[in-house]
Structure formats: C-alpha cells, structure tokens
Design a protein around this motif. Structure first.
Motif, PDB file in Angstrom:
ATOM      1  N   GLY A 103       0.357  -1.390   0.429  1.00 18.38           N
ATOM      2  CA  GLY A 103       0.063  -0.288   0.039  1.00 18.38           C
ATOM      3  C   GLY A 103       0.666   0.810   0.178  1.00 18.38           C
ATOM      4  O   GLY A 103       0.675   2.536   0.080  1.00 18.38           O
ATOM      5  N   ASP A 104       1.746   1.417  -0.234  1.00 19.53           N
ATOM      6  CA  ASP A 104       3.119   2.245   0.097  1.00 19.53           C
ATOM      7  C   ASP A 104       2.308   3.207  -0.915  1.00 19.53           C
ATOM      8  O   ASP A 104       3.051   3.155  -2.193  1.00 19.53           O
ATOM      9  N   ARG A 105       2.877   4.482  -0.946  1.00 15.22           N
ATOM     10  CA  ARG A 105       2.641   5.438  -2.415  1.00 15.22           C
ATOM     11  C   ARG A 105       3.845   6.238  -2.367  1.00 15.22           C
ATOM     12  O   ARG A 105       4.049   6.850  -1.687  1.00 15.22           O
ATOM     13  N   VAL A 106       5.107   5.778  -3.766  1.00 15.60           N
ATOM     14  CA  VAL A 106       5.920   5.615  -4.100  1.00 15.60           C
ATOM     15  C   VAL A 106       6.473   6.952  -5.054  1.00 15.60           C
ATOM     16  O   VAL A 106       5.679   6.384  -6.265  1.00 15.60           O
ATOM     17  N   GLY A 107       6.991   7.826  -4.334  1.00 19.93           N
ATOM     18  CA  GLY A 107       7.637   8.734  -5.537  1.00 19.93           C
ATOM     19  C   GLY A 107       8.609   8.869  -5.729  1.00 19.93           C
ATOM     20  O   GLY A 107       9.761   8.498  -5.251  1.00 19.93           O
ATOM     21  N   ASN A 108       8.289   8.289  -7.452  1.00 18.21           N
ATOM     22  CA  ASN A 108       9.330   7.980  -7.935  1.00 18.21           C
ATOM     23  C   ASN A 108       9.890   9.216  -8.438  1.00 18.21           C
ATOM     24  O   ASN A 108       9.886   9.991  -9.226  1.00 18.21           O
TER      25      ASN A 108
END
Length: 416
Positions: A103-108
């Motif tokens: 569920g992590d929202r990952v900013g690339n």
C-alpha cells in the motif's frame, strides 16, 4: 566454478571482445580469478569501434540504455526483454528489503528520458513487486518547491531518488509544511552514496524519516546488491542469484577474501547474456564485512579517484579531498569547477560544510594554501600567468551542479 559460470564464459566467447580477451586463457577455467579483468576503457573502446564486438546476438527486444555517469562519456547498454524482467524482479525485492510495504505510495524522483535508466528501473521494480504498491512518477526535472507540493498533495509515503535530488526536495518539503503533519515517512536512495551528515540533515527536516538504499545498481550491470535492516549506510548484500562479486588488489589483481581489506570491486552478471559482463571493473572501491557465503555483506568505499587537469598538470579528485581534510574542514559535499577566463584557466573549489562546520574566509584560504603546497605545479602555473588564483566557495547543496541525465552530483565540472 559453477556450471552457470562455465556456461556464461563459453557463451561470452561468441563475441569478438571476449574471444580476444581470453585468447591466452585456458579453455576450461576453474575460477573467475583465472580470467583477466575487463577494463572499462578497453571495453567501451571496442564497443565504439563496432558494437557487435561486445554483443552475443542481435538486439531485437528489451531496452537500450545509456550512462554518461560523471565522466560525460556515453556508454550504451543493451538489455533483452527477458534480462530486463529478471532485473526488475530483483529490483522489486530490493525495494521490499529496503522497507517498502503493502500500500505504500511511492514517489519516483529518478531521471527519465535520453536513454536514462533510473526512472525506468524503479518503475519496473514497483510494478513487479509481490505486494501491491502505487507509483507516482514525479521525475527530477521539476523545481524542488513544485515536487514538494506534489508530495503533500498526493500524500506520498516514500521517495526514491539520488541523494542530490532528495536533499533539495526534502528541504523544500519541510519548509512548506513546517511542523504540521506529514505523510512522508520513508526515503530510498540510489545512484550515489549517501553520507551520514546528509542523512542526519534529512532526518532533521523530516523527523522519524526511515532512510535506506534502494539497492546498489549501475547501468552497465543492473542490480548488484541489496540493503536489509542489518546494513549500515554504504553496506549491501551481494545479490547472489544475479551477480558474482570480487574484491581485488587494484595493482596485482589478487583476489581479496578477508573482511575489512579494501580493494577494487569487480562484477560478473549472471543475468546479462546479450551483452555479457564478466569481471567488469565498475569503478567502485569496496571491502567485505562478513566471511564468505551467499548474500555476503560488503561496504562501498567510494568511486575510484576521478582525474582532472589544469594547464599542463594532471591530478585526481582525491588530491583535493586530502587537502580539504588536512585543512580541518568537514564537508557534506565537494565539487571542483574548472573553467577558462580569457587566456587563463581557473579552479574553483565548492565546499558544502558538514553540520556544525563553521564557514570562514580563513579556512578557505587555508585550503588554497595547502593545495598550492601539495600540488606545486598549480603554484608554478599561477606564477607563469597560465592559471588564475584558486578560490574556495562555501555553498549549499543546491549550488552544486548535477548530471543532467542521472541527477548525480558531479565530482568535476569542466566548462573549458
């Protein structure tokens, strides 16, 4: 040597580069140490002469990537679709090992375009993860203030990028929200080493921030090592299913197996078949920190020294690092700027002070004094009017020049 490595060496002999390199090597080798090292210069010279010399087949699917690194000399890497999938699956495990979760929202925040690898690598790794995560492909081209706004707006949980980009964005992120609630709780870095002073500053901007490596990777090879909770900054575990690592004496080539003894890192990829990489000099220095075994832990000790020139003199980046340390200056980052002013060349030493280091004109003058004492050709060239007086500039991280492609802090910026 394992059957997989024997098969890899036989396969590599299909291309002209390895046939010539192994001309005096036995047909059957018992260990990688019996084979010569692959020097970067010779390898990429062969590629530029004719890429077929280093390829073991036609490149019809997958990706073509490029790394200019910090040298500005582009190198093309050919990866088949099958190879890229294996690299991405390994990358997904590296992200989970580093602390990403369901569920992590990952900013690339990695670099995209112009055959750059990092954005694509993290993108593919998130999509191949065995637990669902959401990727937010923000990139690194937007101003730090805009990226910080996006992190607030999109409730980003984790950021992935180079330390140089992450530092600028985190500073803006902390400034915008102040002491208010923040969604951001994890940071994964790649592409360059993260110093302890940098990590401390990041945690000061975002208290409680968990910081880990997204993996030791490089365009030429792919993923080399992963970080787990037992790894300190700069430490990784050999990704045994994808690579074989060796640490060797840079002068004799003798294999170093003892923990705690520094040497040159060589990498053999078990994944790359279209463009084999066997005992390849990646340009890193490292040492083992554990006894031999699968997933053995090693510590990166920095890049091999970079070279730069001023007038007729040739020097290394390490020459200046030693001078700065001898002057008693603790730095979070150091960058050399070489330029031309009229008929004279000029060297500017940009210093980002470590936390607690006081800036002063006197310290800057001390650095210059020691530099001229240690690198005497520079003093001679200044006296001859060939070189302008050396200067020191105290900076913040945002004042340093980054690689336009990779987002890394350049060691040497030469605008001549």
């Amino acid at each position: 040597m394992t059957a997989a490595l024997e098969a890899l060496v036989r396969h590599a002999r299909r291309c002209a580069f390895y046939r010539e390199l192994y001309a005096e090597s036995p047909e059957v080798v018992r260990s990688l140490a019996e084979l010569p090292r692959v020097e970067q210069g010779a390898y990429w010279s062969a590629y530029r002469a004719a890429r077929e010399r280093v390829l073991c087949g036609e490149h019809v699917d997958g990706l073509m990537l490029s790394s200019g690194g910090t040298t500005g000399a582009p190198k093309r890497t050919h990866v088949s679709q099958n190879e890229w999938t294996k690299i991405a699956v390994a990358g997904s495990e590296a992200l989970l090992s580093a602390g990403l979760e369901l569920g992590d929202r990952v900013g690339n925040l990695c670099t995209a375009g112009d055959l750059a690898t990092s954005m694509l690598f993290i993108h593919a790794s998130v999509l191949h993860a065995r637990v669902p995560m959401l990727e937010l492909p923000l990139g690194s081209a937007l101003p730090p203030e805009t990226l910080a706004e996006r992190i607030h707006e999109l409730s980003v949980h984790a950021l992935v990028g180079t330390p140089s980009v992450l530092s600028r964005v985190l500073e803006a992120y902390a400034r915008q929200r102040g002491a208010g609630p923040k969604s951001l709780r994890k940071l994964l870095f790649l592409g360059e080493m993260l110093a302890k002073d940098q990590a401390d500053q990041m945690r000061a901007w975002v208290p409680g921030l968990a910081i880990a490596s997204a993996g030791h990777s490089m365009v030429d090879i792919g993923l080399v090592g992963v970080a787990d909770p037992s790894c300190a900054l700069g430490e990784h575990r050999e990704l045994s299913e994808c690579v074989r690592l060796e640490i060797v004496d840079p002068e004799t080539g003798a294999v170093i197996d003892e923990p705690g003894q520094p040497g040159e890192l060589l990498v053999t990829s078990l994944v790359r078949r279209l463009q084999p990489m066997i005992r390849y000099q990646v340009g890193d220095q490292a040492m083992w920190v554990e006894p031999p075994g699968p997933g053995r832990k090693y510590q990166l000790l920095g890049r091999a020294p970079a070279f730069w020139s001023l007038s007729a003199g040739s020097y290394t980046f390490a020459d200046v690092e030693r001078v700065v340390a001898e002057a008693g200056v603790r730095t979070a980052a150091l960058q050399l700027h070489v330029s031309r002013e009229g008929d004279r060349e000029r060297l500017v030493i940009k210093l980002v002070p470590a936390r607690g280091q006081v800036e002063s004109a006197e310290l800057g003058a001390r650095v210059v004094e020691l530099l001229l004492a240690r690198l005497r050709w520079i003093r001679r060239d200044i006296a001859a009017g060939l070189v302008a007086p050396v200067t020191v500039e105290w900076c913040v991280p945002g004042d340093l020049t980054l690689s336009a492609r990779a987002g890394k802090t350049l060691l040497v910026v030469d605008t001549r």
